[in-house]
Design a protein around this motif. Structure first.
Motif, short mmCIF file in Angstrom:
data_model
loop_
_atom_site.label_atom_id
_atom_site.label_comp_id
_atom_site.label_asym_id
_atom_site.label_seq_id
_atom_site.Cartn_x
_atom_site.Cartn_y
_atom_site.Cartn_z
N VAL A 195 0.84 -1.20 0.00
CA VAL A 195 0.00 0.00 0.00
C VAL A 195 0.87 1.24 0.00
O VAL A 195 1.74 1.41 0.88
N ILE A 196 0.65 2.12 -0.97
CA ILE A 196 1.30 3.43 -0.99
C ILE A 196 0.44 4.38 -1.82
O ILE A 196 0.06 4.08 -2.96
N LEU A 197 0.07 5.52 -1.23
CA LEU A 197 -0.76 6.51 -1.90
C LEU A 197 -0.60 7.85 -1.18
O LEU A 197 0.03 7.92 -0.12
N ALA A 198 -1.18 8.88 -1.76
CA ALA A 198 -1.15 10.21 -1.14
C ALA A 198 -2.54 10.59 -0.67
O ALA A 198 -3.54 10.35 -1.37
N VAL A 199 -2.63 11.19 0.52
CA VAL A 199 -3.86 11.76 1.03
C VAL A 199 -3.53 13.18 1.46
O VAL A 199 -2.86 13.40 2.47
N GLY A 200 -3.96 14.14 0.66
CA GLY A 200 -3.57 15.52 0.92
C GLY A 200 -2.07 15.66 0.78
O GLY A 200 -1.47 15.23 -0.21
N ASP A 201 -1.42 16.23 1.81
CA ASP A 201 0.03 16.41 1.77
C ASP A 201 0.75 15.32 2.56
O ASP A 201 1.89 15.50 2.98
N LEU A 211 -0.95 1.22 8.82
CA LEU A 211 -0.78 2.34 7.91
C LEU A 211 0.04 3.40 8.61
O LEU A 211 -0.16 3.67 9.81
N ALA A 212 0.95 4.01 7.87
CA ALA A 212 1.77 5.10 8.41
C ALA A 212 1.65 6.31 7.52
O ALA A 212 1.66 6.19 6.29
N GLY A 213 1.52 7.47 8.12
CA GLY A 213 1.49 8.72 7.38
C GLY A 213 2.85 9.38 7.45
O GLY A 213 3.36 9.67 8.54
N LEU A 214 3.48 9.61 6.28
CA LEU A 214 4.82 10.17 6.22
C LEU A 214 4.79 11.57 5.62
O LEU A 214 3.94 11.90 4.77
N ASN A 215 5.75 12.38 6.02
CA ASN A 215 6.00 13.67 5.38
C ASN A 215 6.73 13.38 4.07
O ASN A 215 7.86 12.88 4.10
N PRO A 216 6.15 13.68 2.90
CA PRO A 216 6.80 13.33 1.64
C PRO A 216 8.08 14.12 1.37
O PRO A 216 8.87 13.74 0.51
N ALA A 217 8.30 15.20 2.12
CA ALA A 217 9.51 16.01 1.92
C ALA A 217 10.75 15.37 2.52
O ALA A 217 11.85 15.52 1.98
N ASN A 218 10.56 14.62 3.64
CA ASN A 218 11.75 14.06 4.31
C ASN A 218 11.56 12.65 4.86
O ASN A 218 12.49 12.07 5.41
#
Length: 388
Positions: A195-201, A211-218
């Motif tokens: 599983v990998i997708l974007a939800v907002g930022d 499920l883990a929410g990551l900061n896509p910048a770092n």
């Protein structure tokens, strides 16, 4: 418990030869020798008469070459991008099936395809991430670990979820590695898409049973939400990795943990809405009312999206090797290992229609590109269906 996906398990430290042998055994034969005895594969349920209650016709057919891995086609508007097991990529116009461009990764594939409409990316069995633009290779980078999940391409970046549960971000233009986020996990891994997708930022990934929410910048972790917790007395029983596809409505994300559970998470807050025990290894799909999934034994189940309670169960497709479902119009669409495509009612799971393909297994969950339902078989035949 023995499932047809046990042969698709591997330890991250195994050599390439062992991995190839394991990956080649993901489908059990009709009978399997086991500890000196023979385990018979259950007989698939007989097909009921087709009521033909839903008008669907074949619009076009294309061919991409045999698909020997868990294909994840990419859809961007009316452009459909797919890849064969041998490494051939093709972009098709979903309305007509017309070929837009064709390319080759130069090696057999382990995962693909991810695309944002500009950059398309695949992963070879040699652990190379290969990116293309308009059918021309733009860069490739070697990964330190195996990967079976199609790259996620968004925001000018290519994100790769590896089998060791690490996540790596590359610059989409030149392949420069931006960051890597690692997470220790169970010693076994699944050779199927995660599983990998974007939800907002937020970049949302499956790491083990959460499920883990990551900061896509770092790559820093913003939140974690467990759908399943590893339990059991051996490594197989403790395997709970989340598997694609997922069902998303707004910030509500529902996913399946391998052989353990189905659950929904609020990705805005990183909280679990509900989880229910479920025994399956394919992803889920849904709408605002329900989440749909296929169990390991061929049951098709609908759970209420708000509470997780069962809405209905269809037991007419037992042991037919079902794909993950697709919620489409008033139907739930699933493919099977004999090449049939079944349209079930969203309301009660009853059969609405059934279509046949080339007789080889449907290898990717049915999907929609533009106004066309797309189905891909193991033999590499791509079908486009439209309403009559």
């Amino acid at each position: 418990m023995i499932t047809s996906r046990l042969a698709a398990l591997a330890r991250p430290g195994l050599g390439a030869l062992a991995m190839a042998l394991l990956a080649g055994c993901s489908v059990l034969p009709a009978s399997l020798p086991f500890f000196g005895s023979t385990v018979e594969k259950p007989k698939p349920a007989e097909l009921q008469a087709n009521p033909g209650l839903l008008g669907v016709r074949q619009a076009w057919v294309a061919r991409i070459g045999e698909v020997s891995y868990a294909l994840g086609p990419a859809v961007n508007g009316t452009t459909l991008t797919l890849a064969s097991g041998a490494g051939s990529l093709v972009a098709l116009d979903s309305a007509s099936g017309r070929e837009l461009w064709r390319a080759n990764a130069g090696a057999p594939l382990a995962a693909g395809v991810g695309s944002d409409g500009t950059t398309a990316a695949v992963i070879t069995r040699a652990n190379d991430v290969v990116a293309f633009a308009d059918g021309k290779e733009t860069w490739r980078q070697r990964m330190p670990a195996l990967a079976y999940t199609p790259p996620f391409v968004a925001g000018g970046r290519v994100f790769v979820l590896a089998a060791d549960r690490s996540v790596t971000a590359f610059d989409g233009r030149n392949g420069h590695k931006l960051w890597t986020q690692s997470r220790p996990g169970e010693p076994l891994v699944l050779s199927q898409s995660g599983v990998i997708l974007a939800v907002g930022d937020t970049l949302v990934v499956g790491q083990g049973g959460r499920l883990a929410g990551l900061n896509p910048a770092n790559g820093s972790i913003r939140w974690e939400a467990p759908i399943a917790t590893a339990r059991g007395i051996n490594d197989v029983e403790r395997l709970t990795d989340l598997v694609g596809r997922v069902s998303r409505v707004g910030t509500n994300i529902c996913a399946r943990a391998f052989q353990t559970a189905v659950g929904c998470v609020d990705a805005a807050r990183g909280t679990v809405a509900w989880t229910q025990r479920a025994n399956g290894f394919e992803g889920v799909h849904g709408d605002e009312a329900n989440v749909f999934g296929t169990e390991a034994d061929g049951k098709v189940v609908a759970w209420k999206r708000d509470t997780g309670q069962r809405a209905w169960t269809n037991e007419r497709l037992l042991h037919r090797g079902l794909t993950a479902p697709l919620a489409l119009g008033r139907s739930v669409v699933v493919g099977d290992s004999m090449g049939f495509v079944h349209f079930l009612s969203r309301e009660d799971g009853s059969l609405l229609n059934r279509l046949s393909t080339d007789g080889s297994p449907i290898v990717a969950a049915p999907l929609v590109a533009g106004n066309t339902l797309v189905v891909v078989t193991r033999n590499g035949t791509v079908y486009g269906f439209v309403p009559e």
